[in-house]
Design an enzyme around this catalytic site. Structure first.
Site, mmCIF file in Angstrom:
data_model
loop_
_atom_site.group_PDB
_atom_site.id
_atom_site.type_symbol
_atom_site.label_atom_id
_atom_site.label_comp_id
_atom_site.label_asym_id
_atom_site.label_seq_id
_atom_site.Cartn_x
_atom_site.Cartn_y
_atom_site.Cartn_z
ATOM 1 N N LYS A 14 0.708 -1.226 0.103
ATOM 2 C CA LYS A 14 0.077 -0.247 0.046
ATOM 3 C C LYS A 14 0.803 1.552 -0.005
ATOM 4 O O LYS A 14 0.355 2.396 -0.509
ATOM 5 C CB LYS A 14 -1.077 -0.009 1.100
ATOM 6 C CG LYS A 14 -2.028 -0.998 1.025
ATOM 7 C CD LYS A 14 -3.017 -0.781 2.231
ATOM 8 C CE LYS A 14 -4.232 -1.871 1.894
ATOM 9 N NZ LYS A 14 -5.343 -1.557 3.131
ATOM 10 N N GLU A 15 1.754 1.300 0.711
ATOM 11 C CA GLU A 15 2.993 2.242 0.502
ATOM 12 C C GLU A 15 4.310 1.915 0.025
ATOM 13 O O GLU A 15 5.196 1.352 0.684
ATOM 14 C CB GLU A 15 3.422 2.795 1.903
ATOM 15 C CG GLU A 15 2.117 3.324 2.660
ATOM 16 C CD GLU A 15 2.139 3.494 4.269
ATOM 17 O OE1 GLU A 15 1.391 4.260 4.847
ATOM 18 O OE2 GLU A 15 2.974 2.755 4.923
ATOM 19 N N ASP A 65 6.588 -0.609 10.201
ATOM 20 C CA ASP A 65 5.643 -1.227 11.182
ATOM 21 C C ASP A 65 5.099 -2.685 10.516
ATOM 22 O O ASP A 65 4.394 -3.331 11.287
ATOM 23 C CB ASP A 65 4.535 -0.289 11.647
ATOM 24 C CG ASP A 65 4.099 -0.410 13.090
ATOM 25 O OD1 ASP A 65 5.252 -0.644 13.859
ATOM 26 O OD2 ASP A 65 3.245 -0.260 13.430
ATOM 27 N N ASP A 120 5.319 11.533 7.281
ATOM 28 C CA ASP A 120 4.569 10.389 6.359
ATOM 29 C C ASP A 120 5.570 9.827 5.606
ATOM 30 O O ASP A 120 6.232 10.583 5.026
ATOM 31 C CB ASP A 120 3.286 10.793 6.067
ATOM 32 C CG ASP A 120 2.224 10.795 7.251
ATOM 33 O OD1 ASP A 120 2.382 10.249 8.489
ATOM 34 O OD2 ASP A 120 0.992 11.519 6.963
ATOM 35 N N ASP A 134 -1.683 12.197 16.090
ATOM 36 C CA ASP A 134 -1.224 13.374 15.994
ATOM 37 C C ASP A 134 -2.045 14.580 16.477
ATOM 38 O O ASP A 134 -1.638 15.419 17.135
ATOM 39 C CB ASP A 134 -1.330 13.685 14.265
ATOM 40 C CG ASP A 134 -2.447 13.470 13.260
ATOM 41 O OD1 ASP A 134 -3.488 12.968 14.074
ATOM 42 O OD2 ASP A 134 -2.116 13.544 12.105
#
Length: 739
Positions: free
Chosen positions: A120-121, A150, A311, A453
């Site tokens: 996804k990233e 992670d 990010d 955040d």
């Protein structure tokens, strides 16, 4: 700690590092707020009067629903005024930084980059983010970049092993050629002048990109990609028992500033890969847990007094960004109670009309100016430069961690690859380390909300810390935007759940926040915490007037009545002020229209379902987890997005509610037009026809997706059928009630 930040800053007649000026529209905002508040009170009086004199159950019920919806609208409007009372604009003077502080005295900088899923990233995107900050115009030996994986993926580690090799050429290339865009992907898209050096850089980057892509496609790091025993030893940690949810901590030093040099012989920054330990028996607290692990590991290895949190898809766009931060954190004129400097979230790749409101201009730019005139902006998850000290208690009361090596003023005096340092780093990254400690409650990033955040920034402000908003002409960072509607809505549904977790907790901004920060800051944070409550008035006005129109029941004043002009003023005043602020912030009319349209879409989709999900969890009926927003790109989907075409394509309950509202509004507006052509007097139904017509115009992308498209992004047939059946049921139920 302050000595580490201030260094040898001079105090005698030091040149200014920044200025703060109020915006000129402040007086207008205050006067208009007073007038608009009177209009709201008058409307509530009208509703109360109508409610008291209602003679039928239908009249009483509709008036009560409108009263409740307008009370929520009034509540949300009141909170918005916090941002309009004293907005300010700041300017920095980078040329004065080295007049005040020697370059050798610049504070060290730890950079946190978080990722969680290589599919996804995509790792090559995360690599670009890391390379862009490693190449800052800042002493490289003072920069340490920590990659938090992670997802515990060997694929991500491989990508950064390749990135470490490429960085030895990339960093000197950027600095010798004074490159501004220091993300290689973005630079190579531009018209880079042809030289032998630039061609070599391009070839090396493309080679790295192909390798990372091949490994990602195969799902494993093959032997042909492992070039040393040191690399093989690292990948051997991924044994058969190693899973995403259950594995020991992995810490790999990829670049060591004390040893590694670039091709010109200059020191490289530290680059460290971290995958914190996880166990199915221990809570991991999503991104907040990952950030706290980074705080501890970085504290044990470098313990820099300044921390940048990013990010994975937020690339640096200005190599001098750290110098802008020093204009605040090292300014002797500013008290040491500034916790962080926040840069806005800005995005590349937004289409011309910004159909999904990815810019979030009000959230990330307009409201930030208002917050900045109070105690400072909220943290938005990326682009925040923190004092490490701010994670350990209030400005006046330091809360020491459980071991002295993690204290914010502890000086690490051993190499980062020494056995004692690595042993401590693995220990504090263990999944059970936080048991019986203050991490997540009193120190570090705070647990208790999916929006860690927002919650962490809020708790810092409640403790007495302040912050500053820095929005330079050249954007400091650029991120990627979701190019699918479902990804955009899922992301905001997650935000909705997390915000309500704070809003209905003992730390609610409306109560606790107002007491600790004052009414304006408390209301500003409450505007965010209760953001999902927009679903109440939006859903009400999306269905109630239309169903009443279908049954020829008037619920608003006639055009000839004075009360009608009150409604007209409230509508035009709210939309007019919103438009003005949007345009003054550099927006376009086309994007403003998309902004207000997507506000309506959010109200009957992600806000609505996020609120339901939160209250079900609150009642103990269901649970939810953290969903990573996809940054992967589909070519056809991207092409439709660039053309301004909405992407549906998959069935979702949120699309059912959206289609249902579009169908009911179209039917009610059509019936109203039929009555007009028949010559019937619809003066009492004009407001309902206007609302239906307004919704129909905003719903054009939905009608197009239902009836006029044949691509993969069209509305699924299942969604359309379910929405049509529900529309029939709604109409039948309303007719029965009115009868």
């Amino acid at each position: 700690m302050e000595g580490r930040l201030k260094g040898q800053a001079t105090t005698n007649a030091a040149p200014p590092l920044h200025t703060v000026k109020p915006l000129r529209r402040t007086i207008f905002n205050r006067v208009f707020a007073a007038i608009y508040a009177l209009a709201i009170l008058t409307l509530l009086y009208y509703h109360a009067k109508t409610l008291i004199y209602s003679t039928t159950l239908v009249s009483f019920s509709t008036t009560l629903a409108l009263l409740f919806s307008d009370l929520v609208l009034a509540f949300m409007w009141l909170k918005t005024q916090a941002f309009r009372m004293c907005p300010v604009y700041r300017k920095q003077f980078l040329e004065n930084v080295e007049k005040v502080l020697k370059r050798s005295d610049f504070p060290a900088l730890d950079v946190f980059v978080c990722t969680a899923d290589p599919y996804k990233e995509p790792p090559i995107g995360v690599v670009n983010t890391a390379l862009s900050v490693m190449a800052y115009d800042y002493p490289t030996e003072k920069i340490s970049v920590y990659i938090s994986d992670d997802g515990g993926s060997a694929l991500t580690l491989f990508a950064f092993m390749e990135a470490a090799k490429f960085a030895t050429l990339w960093l000197p290339f950027c600095k010798k050629n004074n490159i501004l865009e220091r993300s290689p992907e973005e630079l190579l898209k531009s018209n880079l002048p042809y030289t032998s050096e630039s061609e070599k850089i391009k070839m090396m980057y493309e080679s790295m990109k192909v390798k990372v892509g091949q490994v990602l496609e195969r799902g494993t790091v093959g032997d042909q990609y492992i070039t040393s025993d040191h690399e093989r030893e690292a990948f051997n940690k991924w044994s058969n028992k190693f899973t995403r949810q259950d594995h020991p901590a992995v810490i790999q030093v990829l670049l060591d500033a004390s040893k590694d040099k670039d091709i010109d012989g200059y020191s490289m920054p530290n680059l460290i890969y971290i995958s914190r330990g996880k166990s199915k028996a221990s809570p991991h607290h999503f991104k907040a847990g990952a950030l706290n692990a980074l705080l501890r590991v970085s504290g044990s290895m470098t313990n820099a007094p300044v921390i940048l949190s990013l990010d994975c898809d937020f690339r640096s766009n200005d190599p001098q960004t750290p110098l802008r931060v020093l204009c605040y954190l090292c300014d002797q004129a500013i008290p040491p109670d500034y916790a962080y400097v926040q840069f806005p979230q800005l995005f590349q790749g937004i289409n011309k009309s910004d159909i999904y409101n990815a810019e979030y201009k009000r959230l990330f730019q307009i409201n930030m100016l208002g917050f900045d005139g109070l105690s400072g902006p909220n943290h938005v998850g990326t682009g925040g430069f923190f004092r490490r000290r701010s994670f350990f208690g209030s400005p006046s009361s330091l809360i020491l961690p459980e071991i002295p090596e993690l204290a914010p003023d502890y000086v690490v005096d051993k190499p980062i690859q020494s056995q004692s340092i690595l042993s401590l780093a693995h220990r504090v990254a263990n999944c059970n380390y936080e048991n019986q400690t203050d991490w997540g409650s009193k120190i570090g990033f705070r647990y208790g909300s999916l929006v860690e955040d927002y919650y962490t920034g809020f708790r810092m402000h409640c403790e007495g810390w302040k912050s500053a908003f820095c929005n330079p002409d050249r954007p400091a960072f650029f991120g990627d935007v979701p190019n699918s509607l479902i990804d955009a809505l899922d992301q905001q549904k997650r935000w909705s759940v997390g915000l309500l977790e704070v809003g209905f907790s003992k730390y609610s901004p409306a109560t606790y926040g107002v007491r600790r920060m004052g009414p304006l800051m408390g209301l500003g944070y409450a505007w965010l915490a209760f953001w999902p409550l927009w679903s109440i008035p939006i859903t009400t006005y999306a269905f109630l007037p239309q169903l009443a129109l279908l049954n020829k029941v008037s619920i608003f004043p006639k055009v000839s009545e004075p009360w009608f002009f009150l409604y007209a003023f409230l509508f035009l005043g709210a939309y007019g002020q919103d438009w003005l602020e949007f345009i003054l912030a550099g927006g376009t009319i086309q994007r403003w229209w998309s902004d207000q349209r997507f506000w309506i879409i959010r109200g009957i989709t992600c806000y609505f379902f996020g609120s339901i999900e939160f209250f079900l969890k609150f009642l103990g009926i269901s649970a939810f987890g953290f969903t990573v927003t996809s940054k992967a790109v589909d070519a056809e989907q991207s092409k439709r997005y660039e053309q301004g075409i909405f992407e549906f394509g998959v069935h979702s309950p949120m699309f059912v509610s959206l289609t249902l509202a579009a169908i009911i509004n179209l039917i009610s507006f059509s019936q109203g037009l039929v009555e007009v052509f028949r010559g019937n007097d619809l003066e009492g139904l004009f407001a309902q026809m206007f609302i239906s017509g307004f919704a129909v115009v905003n719903s054009w992308p939905i009608y197009e997706a239902i009836a006029l498209r044949n691509d993969k992004g069209k509305m699924p047939i299942k969604t359309t059928i379910m929405a049509t059946l529900l529309a029939g049921a709604f109409y039948a139920a309303s007719s029965f009630i009115c009868w």
